[in-house]
Scaffold this active site. Sequence first.
Site, PDB file in Angstrom:
ATOM      1  N   CYS A 182       0.888  -1.167   0.000  1.00  0.00           N
ATOM      2  CA  CYS A 182       0.000   0.000   0.000  1.00  0.00           C
ATOM      3  C   CYS A 182       0.920   1.209   0.000  1.00  0.00           C
ATOM      4  O   CYS A 182       1.885   1.258   0.776  1.00  0.00           O
ATOM      5  CB  CYS A 182      -0.879  -0.008   1.250  1.00  0.00           C
ATOM      6  SG  CYS A 182      -1.764   1.546   1.542  1.00  0.00           S
ATOM      7  N   HIS A 184       0.636   4.086   1.104  1.00  0.00           N
ATOM      8  CA  HIS A 184       0.694   4.867   2.345  1.00  0.00           C
ATOM      9  C   HIS A 184       1.781   4.342   3.294  1.00  0.00           C
ATOM     10  O   HIS A 184       2.327   5.097   4.097  1.00  0.00           O
ATOM     11  CB  HIS A 184      -0.644   4.784   3.097  1.00  0.00           C
ATOM     12  CG  HIS A 184      -1.720   5.688   2.587  1.00  0.00           C
ATOM     13  ND1 HIS A 184      -2.398   5.459   1.417  1.00  0.00           N
ATOM     14  CD2 HIS A 184      -2.251   6.832   3.115  1.00  0.00           C
ATOM     15  CE1 HIS A 184      -3.309   6.413   1.251  1.00  0.00           C
ATOM     16  NE2 HIS A 184      -3.236   7.258   2.264  1.00  0.00           N
TER      17      HIS A 184
HETATM   18  N1  DGL Z   1      -2.677   3.933  -0.884  1.00  0.00           N
HETATM   19  C1  DGL Z   1      -3.566   2.952  -1.270  1.00  0.00           C
HETATM   20  C2  DGL Z   1      -2.938   1.650  -1.708  1.00  0.00           C
HETATM   21  O1  DGL Z   1      -1.825   1.672  -2.177  1.00  0.00           O
HETATM   22  C3  DGL Z   1      -4.932   2.820  -0.689  1.00  0.00           C
HETATM   23  C4  DGL Z   1      -5.113   2.967   0.764  1.00  0.00           C
HETATM   24  C5  DGL Z   1      -6.581   3.072   1.093  1.00  0.00           C
HETATM   25  O2  DGL Z   1      -7.185   4.074   0.731  1.00  0.00           O
HETATM   26  O3  DGL Z   1      -7.091   2.133   1.719  1.00  0.00           O
HETATM   27  O4  DGL Z   1      -3.530   0.611  -1.630  1.00  0.00           O
END
Ligand code: DGL
Length: 274
Positions: A182, A184
């Site tokens: 992810c 983030h």
């Molecule tokens: N940043 C995102 C990812 O790479 C999504 C995170 C989310 O909104 O749950 O999966």
Amino acid sequence: MALIGVFDSGVGGLSILDEALRQLPNHDYLYFADSANAPYGERSAEWIAERSLSICQSLADEGCQAIVVACNTATAEAIQSIRAQLKTIPIIGVEPGIKPAALQSEKGLVGVLATEATLKSDKFNALLATLPVDCRFVKQAGAGLVPLIESGQLHAPETAALLAQHLQPMRAAGIDTLVLGCTHYPFLMPLILNQLGSSVRVVDTSEAVIRQLARQLEAHRIPTEVSGRRSLLLLSTADGTRLHSMAMQLLNSNTAELRIDFKTVGLDQTALCR
Ligand code: DGL
């Protein structure tokens, strides 16, 4: 020089934008954070696909000559339909680096921290099925982490405690490699290293994603010569001012030369940039 769109459910894609600014500094960037709707990871596959498609269509309407879907969740659920709809421009997605991780892991024990939607997706499971059976993957959904990152709590005790809970099954299994699935999660790297120790290798694919973007720009003969001052426009569906301050905090690349603007937008707006 091109206008490149980078999209994520929120601030996570800034980890990809950072790498783009480092490797490909001669372009203008339009960053779209759908923070009013984050997290995507706990939403339905249909919702993610439809929303991601309309955001990418809007970015193309704004003149983006390439789009990076800087979100594993949106890539898993929508990349095929985005490519089918926007046939003429390169669309680059991000995927958890489970393949390089399987090759690098000495013990054949790899942890995958990603959103629930990514782990459940057909795309992720199809990729997993191609990998050697002698590598075991300990998969864990990072529930609750994205909202904490969105609110800037990167070092908070609450974030550390939740992360520790998610990493526990991987530590118990004795993984030697962790995949950040992810965009983030790279912002939690200090906490991750602190909790797992330096013997666990962390796989993050942002460098490879931007190398792929560079190859695609070249294949589409998009020039890299700079004309005028480069710009970065930060758009957020929640709060443009907040996205700007998060970007200033999270981007490590040199942004001094960039003209940076920010704005709060709605997708129903006819023109995002004006
Ligand atoms: N940043 C995102 C990812 O790479 C999504 C995170 C989310 O909104 O749950 O999966």
